[in-house]
Scaffold this active site. Structure first.
Site, PDB file in Angstrom:
ATOM      1  N   CYS A   1       0.872  -1.182   0.000  1.00 20.40           N
ATOM      2  CA  CYS A   1       0.000   0.000   0.000  1.00 20.40           C
ATOM      3  C   CYS A   1       0.903   1.224   0.000  1.00 20.40           C
ATOM      4  O   CYS A   1       2.072   1.128  -0.396  1.00 20.40           O
ATOM      5  CB  CYS A   1      -0.971  -0.011   1.183  1.00 20.40           C
ATOM      6  SG  CYS A   1      -0.196   0.127   2.810  1.00 20.40           S
TER       7      CYS A   1
ATOM      8  N   ASN B   1       2.549   1.421   4.190  1.00 22.53           N
ATOM      9  CA  ASN B   1       2.794   0.129   4.840  1.00 22.53           C
ATOM     10  C   ASN B   1       2.572   0.181   6.350  1.00 22.53           C
ATOM     11  O   ASN B   1       3.309  -0.410   7.131  1.00 22.53           O
ATOM     12  CB  ASN B   1       4.219  -0.354   4.534  1.00 22.53           C
ATOM     13  CG  ASN B   1       4.470  -1.803   4.946  1.00 22.53           C
ATOM     14  OD1 ASN B   1       5.583  -2.164   5.353  1.00 22.53           O
ATOM     15  ND2 ASN B   1       3.460  -2.654   4.849  1.00 22.53           N
TER      16      ASN B   1
ATOM     17  N   CYS C   1      -1.108   0.487   7.396  1.00 20.74           N
ATOM     18  CA  CYS C   1      -2.535   0.169   7.591  1.00 20.74           C
ATOM     19  C   CYS C   1      -2.960  -1.044   6.768  1.00 20.74           C
ATOM     20  O   CYS C   1      -3.090  -2.149   7.279  1.00 20.74           O
ATOM     21  CB  CYS C   1      -3.412   1.365   7.240  1.00 20.74           C
ATOM     22  SG  CYS C   1      -3.348   2.724   8.440  1.00 20.74           S
ATOM     23  N   ARG C   2      -3.160  -0.841   5.471  1.00 21.04           N
ATOM     24  CA  ARG C   2      -3.762  -1.886   4.646  1.00 21.04           C
ATOM     25  C   ARG C   2      -2.852  -3.070   4.369  1.00 21.04           C
ATOM     26  O   ARG C   2      -3.251  -4.231   4.567  1.00 21.04           O
ATOM     27  CB  ARG C   2      -4.249  -1.276   3.323  1.00 21.04           C
ATOM     28  CG  ARG C   2      -5.387  -0.282   3.491  1.00 21.04           C
ATOM     29  CD  ARG C   2      -5.652   0.478   2.191  1.00 21.04           C
ATOM     30  NE  ARG C   2      -4.555   1.372   1.855  1.00 21.04           N
ATOM     31  CZ  ARG C   2      -4.461   2.041   0.705  1.00 21.04           C
ATOM     32  NH1 ARG C   2      -5.381   1.879  -0.227  1.00 21.04           N
ATOM     33  NH2 ARG C   2      -3.446   2.859   0.485  1.00 21.04           N
ATOM     34  N   SER C   3      -1.623  -2.799   3.914  1.00 20.12           N
ATOM     35  CA  SER C   3      -0.755  -3.927   3.551  1.00 20.12           C
ATOM     36  C   SER C   3      -0.301  -4.761   4.753  1.00 20.12           C
ATOM     37  O   SER C   3      -0.262  -5.994   4.647  1.00 20.12           O
ATOM     38  CB  SER C   3       0.445  -3.456   2.725  1.00 20.12           C
ATOM     39  OG  SER C   3       1.183  -2.453   3.370  1.00 20.12           O
TER      40      SER C   3
ATOM     41  N   ASP D   1      -8.246   3.504   1.838  1.00 17.44           N
ATOM     42  CA  ASP D   1      -7.315   3.885   2.896  1.00 17.44           C
ATOM     43  C   ASP D   1      -8.112   4.376   4.101  1.00 17.44           C
ATOM     44  O   ASP D   1      -8.840   5.367   3.998  1.00 17.44           O
ATOM     45  CB  ASP D   1      -6.387   4.979   2.382  1.00 17.44           C
ATOM     46  CG  ASP D   1      -5.215   5.246   3.318  1.00 17.44           C
ATOM     47  OD1 ASP D   1      -5.319   4.910   4.514  1.00 17.44           O
ATOM     48  OD2 ASP D   1      -4.200   5.783   2.847  1.00 17.44           O
TER      49      ASP D   1
END
Length: 260
Positions: free
Chosen positions: A98, A101, A103-105, A223
Site C-alpha cells: 500500500c 505500509n 494500515c492496509r498492507s 485507505d
C-alpha cells in the site's frame, strides 16, 4: 496509503487528525511538486562479493598421491546437491503493498498469514508487506489497525519498509491495495529494470488485491487512515474475503504446495 479523495471530500483540519498521525501521510506525497515528497527510487549499489583465493595445491598426479586424490573426491562429493535438496519445494512468496505500509498492507499480511497458518501451510509460504513510500520505514503498523485486527484474533507484527528492487525477483505475487499503488509499483519496476537484474516479465506479478474478492464488489481497498473505526473494519472485511480467494487461487495453480 492514500485517502480516497473526490469533489465532496476535503482534507481534514489538523484539529481532527490524532496527534500521533504524521501530516505527511497523504497522497500529495506522490506528487513531485510537493516539498515533502520522498522519492522511492534511490540509487542503490550493491558491494561485489569476492571469494577468497583458493589454496594452491602441488601439481602432481592423483594416482601417485592417494591423499590428494581423496581430497579431490571429497570436494566433488560436497559440491553435489543431495536428493532431498533437489526435490524441496521453494515457498510461494506473496508481497502486499500500500502507500505507507502501516494500515492496509500489514493488515493484508496478517490476515493472509492467519489463514495460511490455520490450514497448516505456513511452511509453504513466504509472506511480507511493503509501501510505495519510505516515510514510515521502521515503524509498527497503525495502532487502530492493530486493535481492529486483534479483535478478530489476528496479530499484526510487521515493521514498515518501502518496496525494493529485489522484491521483483523474490516474490511470486505482488498485491497492490489500490490502483495508484499498482501504478507506483509499476513505475518503480520500469525505473529499476534499467540498473538492476530483474525478470523481464516481473510486471505481470503485480495485481490488485480486490481482484480476488468474491463477496464484495469494491475494486480497491480504501485507505482508512483519516477515517473512523468503521473504515478499519471495512478494510478487514475486504481483506478476509480477498485473502481466502487468493489462497484458493494459489493452491489451484500450484498443486505441489498442497501435496508437498
Amino acid at each position: 496509503m492514500r485517502p480516497s479523495l473526490n469533489n465532496a471530500t476535503t482534507r481534514p483540519s489538523s484539529s481532527t487528525v490524532p496527534p500521533y498521525l504524521p501530516f505527511c501521510h497523504h497522497s500529495d506525497l506522490l506528487s513531485p511538486k510537493t516539498s515533502c515528497f520522498i522519492p522511492l527510487f534511490p540509487s542503490t549499489k550493491y558491494p561485489t562479493l569476492q571469494n577468497p583465493k583458493s589454496p594452491s595445491y602441488p601439481h602432481q598426479d592423483p594416482s601417485i598421491s592417494p591423499a590428494f586424490g581423496s581430497l579431490v573426491k571429497a570436494s566433488m562429493a560436497s559440491s553435489e546437491p543431495s536428493a532431498g535438496a533437489a526435490t524441496e519445494t521453494k515457498p510461494f512468496s506473496v508481497l502486499f503493498v500500500c502507500l505507507g505500509n502501516i494500515c492496509r498492507s500489514p493488515a493484508a499480511e496478517g490476515v493472509f498469514r492467519d489463514i495460511v497458518k490455520k490450514k497448516g501451510l505456513d511452511s509453504k509460504f513466504n509472506i511480507d508487506s511493503a509501501g510505495t513510500i519510505n516515510y514510515h520505514e521502521g515503524n509498527l503498523s497503525d495502532p487502530r489497525m492493530r486493535a481492529a485486527s486483534k479483535r478478530r484474533g489476528i496479530e499484526i507484527t510487521s515493521i514498515s519498509r518501502p518496496i525494493r528492487p529485489s522484491d521483483f525477483r523474490d516474490f511470486d505475487l505482488i498485491l497492490a491495495m489500490d490502483k495508484q499503488n499498482r501504478e507506483d509499483i509499476l513505475k518503480a519496476f520500469n525505473r529499476w529494470k534499467f540498473r538492476e537484474t530483474l525478470p523481464a516479465d516481473a510486471h505481470k506479478k503485480v495485481r490488485l488485491m480486490c481482484s480476488y474478492c468474491k463477496k464484495h464488489d469494491e475494486t480497491e481497498v480504501p485507505d482508512p487512515y483519516y477515517g473512523g473505526p468503521q473504515g478499519f473494519e471495512k478494510v478487514l472485511d475486504l481483506l478476509e474475503d480477498a485473502c481466502e480467494s487468493l489462497l484458493d487461487n494459489i493452491l489451484a495453480e500450484n498443486s505441489d504446495i498442497r501435496g508437498s
